[in-house]
Motif scaffolding. Sequence first.
Motif, PDB file in Angstrom:
ATOM      1  N   ARG A  40       0.908  -1.114   0.004  1.00  9.40           N
ATOM      2  CA  ARG A  40       0.015  -0.011  -0.029  1.00  9.40           C
ATOM      3  C   ARG A  40       1.015   1.204  -0.126  1.00  9.40           C
ATOM      4  O   ARG A  40       0.614   2.123  -0.661  1.00  9.40           O
ATOM      5  N   ASN A  68       1.225  -0.680 -10.524  1.00 11.41           N
ATOM      6  CA  ASN A  68      -0.444  -1.092 -10.561  1.00 11.41           C
ATOM      7  C   ASN A  68      -0.670  -2.248  -9.787  1.00 11.41           C
ATOM      8  O   ASN A  68       0.503  -2.910  -9.411  1.00 11.41           O
ATOM      9  N   THR A  69      -1.623  -2.381  -9.305  1.00  9.64           N
ATOM     10  CA  THR A  69      -2.196  -3.367  -8.045  1.00  9.64           C
ATOM     11  C   THR A  69      -3.224  -4.372  -8.506  1.00  9.64           C
ATOM     12  O   THR A  69      -4.061  -3.819  -9.304  1.00  9.64           O
ATOM     13  N   PHE A 101      -5.649  -6.378  -6.606  1.00 11.22           N
ATOM     14  CA  PHE A 101      -6.393  -6.421  -5.315  1.00 11.22           C
ATOM     15  C   PHE A 101      -6.862  -7.878  -4.821  1.00 11.22           C
ATOM     16  O   PHE A 101      -7.280  -8.755  -5.701  1.00 11.22           O
ATOM     17  N   SER A 114      -9.402  -8.570  -3.443  1.00  4.82           N
ATOM     18  CA  SER A 114     -10.669  -8.734  -3.613  1.00  4.82           C
ATOM     19  C   SER A 114     -11.106  -8.532  -5.029  1.00  4.82           C
ATOM     20  O   SER A 114     -12.260  -8.445  -5.608  1.00  4.82           O
ATOM     21  N   ALA A 136     -11.520  -6.013  -6.608  1.00  2.00           N
ATOM     22  CA  ALA A 136     -12.074  -4.454  -6.850  1.00  2.00           C
ATOM     23  C   ALA A 136     -12.404  -4.301  -8.330  1.00  2.00           C
ATOM     24  O   ALA A 136     -12.024  -3.255  -8.628  1.00  2.00           O
ATOM     25  N   LEU A 137     -12.896  -5.253  -9.227  1.00  2.98           N
ATOM     26  CA  LEU A 137     -13.289  -4.839 -10.417  1.00  2.98           C
ATOM     27  C   LEU A 137     -14.594  -3.632 -10.317  1.00  2.98           C
ATOM     28  O   LEU A 137     -15.283  -3.847  -9.370  1.00  2.98           O
ATOM     29  N   PHE A 138     -14.622  -2.857 -11.405  1.00  2.00           N
ATOM     30  CA  PHE A 138     -15.706  -1.916 -11.550  1.00  2.00           C
ATOM     31  C   PHE A 138     -17.063  -2.689 -11.919  1.00  2.00           C
ATOM     32  O   PHE A 138     -17.153  -2.930 -12.858  1.00  2.00           O
ATOM     33  N   PRO A 139     -17.960  -2.626 -10.689  1.00  2.00           N
ATOM     34  CA  PRO A 139     -19.057  -3.771 -10.882  1.00  2.00           C
ATOM     35  C   PRO A 139     -20.082  -3.049 -12.237  1.00  2.00           C
ATOM     36  O   PRO A 139     -20.773  -3.779 -12.777  1.00  2.00           O
ATOM     37  N   ARG A 189      -6.164  -5.956 -15.897  1.00  2.00           N
ATOM     38  CA  ARG A 189      -6.580  -4.539 -15.958  1.00  2.00           C
ATOM     39  C   ARG A 189      -5.255  -3.879 -15.464  1.00  2.00           C
ATOM     40  O   ARG A 189      -5.166  -2.693 -15.838  1.00  2.00           O
ATOM     41  N   ALA A 190      -4.680  -4.530 -14.447  1.00  2.00           N
ATOM     42  CA  ALA A 190      -3.336  -4.103 -14.152  1.00  2.00           C
ATOM     43  C   ALA A 190      -2.134  -3.833 -15.236  1.00  2.00           C
ATOM     44  O   ALA A 190      -1.565  -3.135 -15.378  1.00  2.00           O
TER      45      ALA A 190
END
Lengths: 283, 255, 368
Positions: free
Chosen positions: C52, C83-84, C86, C88, C90-93, C151-152
């Motif tokens: 982080r 880039n991370t 995550f 979880s 953390a995809l954009f729903p 995505r990252a």
Amino acid sequence: MRDKSLFKFLTIGLLALWLGIFVLIPNLMIVVTSFLQRSEEHFVDVLFTVENYRKLFDPVYFGVFAHSTLLALVATLLCLLIGYPFAYRLARLTTRWRPVLLVLVIIPFWTNSLIRTYAIKTILATKGLLNTVLLALGLIDAPLRLLYTSSAVTVGMVYVLLPFMILPLYAVIEKLDSSQIEAASDLGASRLQAFIRVVIPLTLPGIIAGSLLVFLPALGMFYIADLLGGAKDLLIGNFIKNQFLDARDWPFGSAASVTMTLAMAVILLAYYRSIRRLNSGGI
Amino acid sequence: MARWIRNGYFLLVYLFLYLPILVLIATSFNASKYGTSWQGFSLKWYASLFDNSLLVDAAIRSLIIATLSATLATALGTLSAVCLYRYRFAGRQVLNALLFVMMMSPDIVMAISLLMLFIVLHVQLGFWSLLLAHITFSLPFVIITVYSRLSGFDTRIIEAARDLGAGELRTFLRILLPLALPAVAAGWLLSFTLSVDDVIVSFFVTGPSFEILPLKIYSMVRLGVKPEVNALATILFLVPLLFVTLSQILLRRKK
Amino acid sequence: MSELRSAVVELKNIVKSYDGKTILDRLDLTVYDGEFLTLLGPSGCGKTTILRLLAGFEAADSGEISIAGQAVNALPPEQRNVNTVFQSYALFPHMNVFDNVAFGLKMKKVPKEEVRQRVQEMLRMVRLEEYAARRPHQLSGGQQQRVAIARAVVNRPRVLLLDESLNALDYKLRKEMQVELKQLQRRLGITFIFVTHDQEEALSMSDRVVVMCEGRIEQIGTPRQVYETPANLFVARFVGEINVFDGEVLERIDPQVIRAVVEGLECTLRSERPFARGEKIKILLRPEDMRLSEARDDASAEGRLLGKVVERTYKGMTLDSVIALENGKRILASEFFDEEDPSFDYDPGERVAVGWVKNWEVVLPDAG
């Protein structure tokens, strides 16, 4: 980093300013006013007194408080009795029409509650729909005097406030995990036992929230008492309204408001406690 | 049998909720002036409604206030909810507590407190005082609705957006706002409904210079309500209902 | 090997605490270009905090962080070239797979046509081309995981940060993703910093492993170094199962060998550490280095300890035994099947002699 702090600062600042001006200051004004003396010219004189609070315990006014509280309690209980089975049924429906049925509970609100109260008045009138139907069915011989009674006021309150009971109940019942009820019957509970021991404790937050949302407004709905109860059925709401608009006794009206708000705060505190106990109790 | 009773009860509650409105609608088409007995179908109250500009004007004022207050409360409420969700800052708990108190405090207390404020500040009771009051009582409902929607999402989503190069503003516009949109719409509708339905707060904070529908009717009740009111109520009830039904049908067909 | 490579991430003297509780305590770490580095440790050891800090979601209390030679302490996450992925995901729903993957490129105002090409190429690489129009909630856990990676990675970061990224997957999928991740890293040549508390995962995927405990680095080394020559008891215990014997030094025989008493048994041990005569020591042995044999009365003369079989567990590849030594200490032995050997099986309750493969022991001073 700068646009962040600007955005944050402006938004929070605006919200804090708004709540400060329109919530905090006005409420403080009520508290302060409740300790001042009435004045004919300037509404209030800046002289400290507790007379306004003492006057509240005068049997005449105290009777109004007690009567109003009783009516609100009865209305709350009726809303709960009518609303719980209804919300339960609605939340357990598997039809795709469920969202529509839920919206149907809210739609009456698009017609202003005063207009709807007035419609109830026409139904309950001596020559109104209810008496006409009852006479036609031969259930009664002469029209009943329904209007301008405490019962009429209670019916009006139940009618206007019922959705406020149904919606929070629906929210908790919908989240209820049916496997928990199944577990209860698996462990030998009858349907009634499962309901009392599992369903009611699990939906208690909704029961309490709904009861608060009915009880608190029911104390203040002066227009329902005006339309359906005539003059004699005074609520706390009518009392406060009269002090502010007719008697022009702001300090006395403020004292009544402060007392009512304090009573509300006590109830809310008890509510918070019970919620916290429920959560930490692990059920 | 049990099923029949359950469904019967279910319908009975709906009947209870809609009976007064149905009575209003029926009376609006009744030729009788006093509405107690049916004297034949008539549209004359609709005709005379449109001659009674005072009543129509009051209804239009109600709708203007509801639209404006809902829109402004939704704008301020959405931004506030986003901030309360995104940032930890001093006084956050105080703001939360104030919002909770506002939601729970009886209308009558809010009404007199705002009345005193406006009188002390020498704000003339009318359009502005009414608008400010309606925004104020709608605000907590918008904030709670939007906030609870946002708190249902993984907070890492915001970090992901930042990580992928979105600044504060673009994170708000591209991520938070689209995610919150259903709640923003619900918040607007709730504010609109509260505003249209309100009697108590409006009764105290507006004056004769800006009379809205419920107050107009309230003052008429003592003198006897004219049957045009039934016609007006019918229109105000049926038009949005028709609108919602149509949009629902269109939405379902699109799917 | 480290001298040949250039550093891409440098953490110098990093201190970070929350509410007065120290999470990272004067931590130094260098990550080399193109390596697969794993931060391994129990939860709360500060490994996720390092990620982080690198991503920019948190700021260090003190110390210096540099990425690709540039100090980034004051840089917000959106301006860092990392880039991370995550935990979880953390995809954009509210976006489909394509838009999720394209998000970072759009933020950088990459031309539309190039965005389309790069996203499609990326989706091909993670085998999700047909899913471009789906929403995240319509995908399985493994597919969501691959979208998160795509995505990252599509942004071609200098460093890819993976936060417990395989945790949510079931065992089989997890094994598959471990292989896929490793392949992806080789193909792209991007530096990976991977956080996990699963030692098996750390050993199988990494070029180097950083073992952490309570905000400090306990050991940095190749998986083999960390497993075979743990620097201390914490590392030994955390990375795999291990038996710990108590002992005392008798004398040094030569620079590599000492003579000592181990659980009452006199024997020679291999160690280059300077030990004083009479010093208390710990002897560490992996279960797979233990050897069991039939107990005879002269067992101790052969450099074996006597004990009783308490439990036998069939593990498929191996047969694990718990043995209670005569002094009550319990040890674990893990043996590979040898179907030729008839004397292999022991019953619970049976007495056995316990030995180990000579010179595979690790000797550490008894820290207390």
